[in-house]
Write an enzyme that holds these catalytic residues in place. Structure first.
Site, PDB file in Angstrom:
ATOM      1  N   ARG A 134       0.854  -1.182   0.000  1.00 16.67           N
ATOM      2  CA  ARG A 134       0.000   0.000   0.000  1.00 16.67           C
ATOM      3  C   ARG A 134       0.895   1.240   0.000  1.00 16.67           C
ATOM      4  O   ARG A 134       2.098   1.140   0.237  1.00 16.67           O
ATOM      5  CB  ARG A 134      -0.926  -0.014   1.213  1.00 16.67           C
TER       6      ARG A 134
ATOM      7  N   SER B 133       0.538   4.185   1.929  1.00 13.34           N
ATOM      8  CA  SER B 133       0.600   5.075   3.087  1.00 13.34           C
ATOM      9  C   SER B 133       2.031   5.163   3.604  1.00 13.34           C
ATOM     10  O   SER B 133       2.855   4.271   3.351  1.00 13.34           O
ATOM     11  CB  SER B 133      -0.310   4.552   4.203  1.00 13.34           C
TER      12      SER B 133
ATOM     13  N   LYS C  55      -2.397  -7.662  11.199  1.00 10.30           N
ATOM     14  CA  LYS C  55      -3.717  -7.513  11.820  1.00 10.30           C
ATOM     15  C   LYS C  55      -4.781  -7.107  10.795  1.00 10.30           C
ATOM     16  O   LYS C  55      -5.977  -7.204  11.085  1.00 10.30           O
ATOM     17  CB  LYS C  55      -3.671  -6.501  12.978  1.00 10.30           C
ATOM     18  N   ASP C  56      -4.356  -6.665   9.599  1.00  9.65           N
ATOM     19  CA  ASP C  56      -5.296  -6.271   8.552  1.00  9.65           C
ATOM     20  C   ASP C  56      -5.564  -7.378   7.542  1.00  9.65           C
ATOM     21  O   ASP C  56      -6.265  -7.169   6.558  1.00  9.65           O
ATOM     22  CB  ASP C  56      -4.757  -5.040   7.802  1.00  9.65           C
TER      23      ASP C  56
ATOM     24  N   THR D  91     -12.220   6.260  16.821  1.00 10.49           N
ATOM     25  CA  THR D  91     -11.632   4.987  16.413  1.00 10.49           C
ATOM     26  C   THR D  91     -12.577   4.306  15.439  1.00 10.49           C
ATOM     27  O   THR D  91     -13.785   4.524  15.491  1.00 10.49           O
ATOM     28  CB  THR D  91     -11.361   4.053  17.608  1.00 10.49           C
TER      29      THR D  91
ATOM     30  N   SER E 183     -12.138   0.897  15.107  1.00 11.74           N
ATOM     31  CA  SER E 183     -11.941  -0.494  15.513  1.00 11.74           C
ATOM     32  C   SER E 183     -13.057  -0.961  16.442  1.00 11.74           C
ATOM     33  O   SER E 183     -13.223  -0.396  17.534  1.00 11.74           O
ATOM     34  CB  SER E 183     -10.596  -0.629  16.237  1.00 11.74           C
TER      35      SER E 183
ATOM     36  N   ARG F 142     -11.204   7.153  10.544  1.00 18.22           N
ATOM     37  CA  ARG F 142     -10.520   6.336   9.559  1.00 18.22           C
ATOM     38  C   ARG F 142      -9.365   7.138   8.987  1.00 18.22           C
ATOM     39  O   ARG F 142      -9.300   8.349   9.128  1.00 18.22           O
ATOM     40  CB  ARG F 142     -11.483   5.963   8.424  1.00 18.22           C
ATOM     41  N   GLY F 143      -8.449   6.432   8.320  1.00 16.76           N
ATOM     42  CA  GLY F 143      -7.334   7.108   7.676  1.00 16.76           C
ATOM     43  C   GLY F 143      -6.008   6.652   8.242  1.00 16.76           C
ATOM     44  O   GLY F 143      -5.942   5.917   9.224  1.00 16.76           O
ATOM     45  N   ASN F 144      -4.924   7.106   7.591  1.00  9.18           N
ATOM     46  CA  ASN F 144      -3.599   6.740   8.068  1.00  9.18           C
ATOM     47  C   ASN F 144      -3.250   7.522   9.334  1.00  9.18           C
ATOM     48  O   ASN F 144      -4.058   8.315   9.824  1.00  9.18           O
ATOM     49  CB  ASN F 144      -2.551   6.918   6.962  1.00  9.18           C
ATOM     50  N   VAL F 145      -2.070   7.305   9.846  1.00  6.65           N
ATOM     51  CA  VAL F 145      -1.677   7.920  11.119  1.00  6.65           C
ATOM     52  C   VAL F 145      -1.792   9.438  11.058  1.00  6.65           C
ATOM     53  O   VAL F 145      -2.386  10.074  11.943  1.00  6.65           O
ATOM     54  CB  VAL F 145      -0.241   7.487  11.510  1.00  6.65           C
TER      55      VAL F 145
ATOM     56  N   THR G 120      -3.560  11.328   9.073  1.00  9.59           N
ATOM     57  CA  THR G 120      -4.951  11.751   8.935  1.00  9.59           C
ATOM     58  C   THR G 120      -5.657  11.735  10.277  1.00  9.59           C
ATOM     59  O   THR G 120      -6.372  12.684  10.633  1.00  9.59           O
ATOM     60  CB  THR G 120      -5.687  10.824   7.948  1.00  9.59           C
ATOM     61  N   ARG G 121      -5.459  10.677  11.029  1.00  8.94           N
ATOM     62  CA  ARG G 121      -6.151  10.578  12.322  1.00  8.94           C
ATOM     63  C   ARG G 121      -5.608  11.583  13.333  1.00  8.94           C
ATOM     64  O   ARG G 121      -6.368  12.178  14.096  1.00  8.94           O
ATOM     65  CB  ARG G 121      -6.058   9.147  12.849  1.00  8.94           C
TER      66      ARG G 121
ATOM     67  N   CYS H 197     -15.265  -9.113  10.781  1.00 10.89           N
ATOM     68  CA  CYS H 197     -14.844  -7.734  11.034  1.00 10.89           C
ATOM     69  C   CYS H 197     -15.769  -7.008  12.008  1.00 10.89           C
ATOM     70  O   CYS H 197     -15.444  -5.913  12.461  1.00 10.89           O
ATOM     71  CB  CYS H 197     -14.751  -6.967   9.712  1.00 10.89           C
TER      72      CYS H 197
END
Length: 304
Positions: free
Chosen positions: A10, A12, A84-85, A126, A128, A148-151, A153-154, A240
């Site tokens: 990916r 990111s 984990k994904d 979160t 999750s 949601r989003g990458n590090v 973004t969050r 999920c």
């Protein structure tokens, strides 16, 4: 070998960091020049869709299906994943060939020193189900909103005031050089997601050469623990939507596995542990025990 060896990832910042870790490990193990391994960036549905929870739009496959397609089409020789994904049940034509040494498995809380220190009624971002359920169990007054989003973004959403706090994996923050960000939550307070902190590399099951090259960088201890945690997910028939936490550890020949299953709102949970020499057998035994003892609000989220 065919040059270059193409490694799918990916795009990111964290995914690229992890792919570079794999490239460096392969080059070190085989004495390859760094340009022997080419990173091939593949954008996934999970990267494109940021306004909905993964559970609503296809689950973990949204992180893997494009990489799977490229791998099976021969466009790449191997794919790098945060384990984990990765879905519990993988295509028979794809094999997990190696895992890098596992990093810090804990979650980090950003916005307060501890969960107990969060203000009454605080908003926590979160996506999750596991983190949301664990937070609600510890603090029923908290309000959970989708993040949601990458590090980056969050963290930007948090800085913009969209929430009072958020949780991120310590491993990802550390790999991005942000080891000072957030406060680590002890695993005794919040058990992590199965396979958290582990980076895995997949190859085509029939590609013996690629499998051999990648297997040379496998960390046996990480593989043993993560495979046991994934075996637990399989035995639980978790999906999920299922809030589940698990962590394996090895002492000598003995693998110990702890796990927690929760209702989505944190109002009910069951936890337990098991140990033995065979990680998959331990996982199956623990799954049977947990499901037998689980309250109805928890049990309905497992078993497919």
């Amino acid at each position: 070998m065919t040059v270059p060896f193409k490694l799918g990832t990916r795009g990111s910042p964290l995914a690229l960091t992890q792919a570079n870790m794999v490239r460096d490990a392969l080059c070190a193990a085989h004495g390859w020049p760094v340009d022997t391994v080419e990173l091939v960036v593949i954008r996934t549905t999970g990267d494109r869709v940021q306004d909905r929870a993964l559970a609503e739009i296809g689950g973990k496959a949204l992180w893997t299906k494009e990489l799977d397609r490229a791998l099976l089409a021969g466009e790449i020789d191997a794919a790098v994943h945060s384990m984990k994904d990765v879905e519990t049940i993988r295509p028979a034509a794809i094999a997990i060939a190696a895992m890098l040494p596992r990093a810090d498995v804990r979650d980090r809380l950003i916005g307060a020193a501890t969960v107990a220190a969060l203000p009454q009624g605080a908003v926590v971002g979160t996506s999750s189900p596991r983190r949301g359920a664990q937070l609600r169990r510890l603090r029923p007054d908290l309000r959970i909103v989708l993040f949601r989003g990458n590090v980056d973004t969050r963290l930007a959403k948090l800085a913009a005031g969209e929430a009072d706090a958020t949780l991120l994996a310590a491993a990802g923050l550390d790999r991005l050089g942000r080891d000072a960000v957030g406060a680590a939550i002890p695993t005794g307070d919040m058990l992590p997601a199965p396979a958290q902190g582990a980076v895995g590399i997949e190859v085509r099951a029939d590609d013996a050469r690629a499998h051999g090259w990648v297997a040379a960088i496998d960390d046996p201890l990480t593989s043993r623990c993560v495979r046991a945690e994934r075996a637990l997910l399989a035995a639980l028939q978790a999906d999920c939507h299922s809030p589940v936490a698990a962590l394996a550890a090895v002492s000598g020949e003995t693998l110990s596995l702890r796990a927690e299953l929760l209702a989505e709102d944190g109002s009910a949970h069951v936890e337990g542990s098991a140990e033995g020499p065979d990680g998959e057998a331990v996982a199956r035994a623990l799954a049977t025990d947990l499901l037998a003892r689980a309250p109805a609000a928890v049990r309905r989220l497992f078993g497919g």
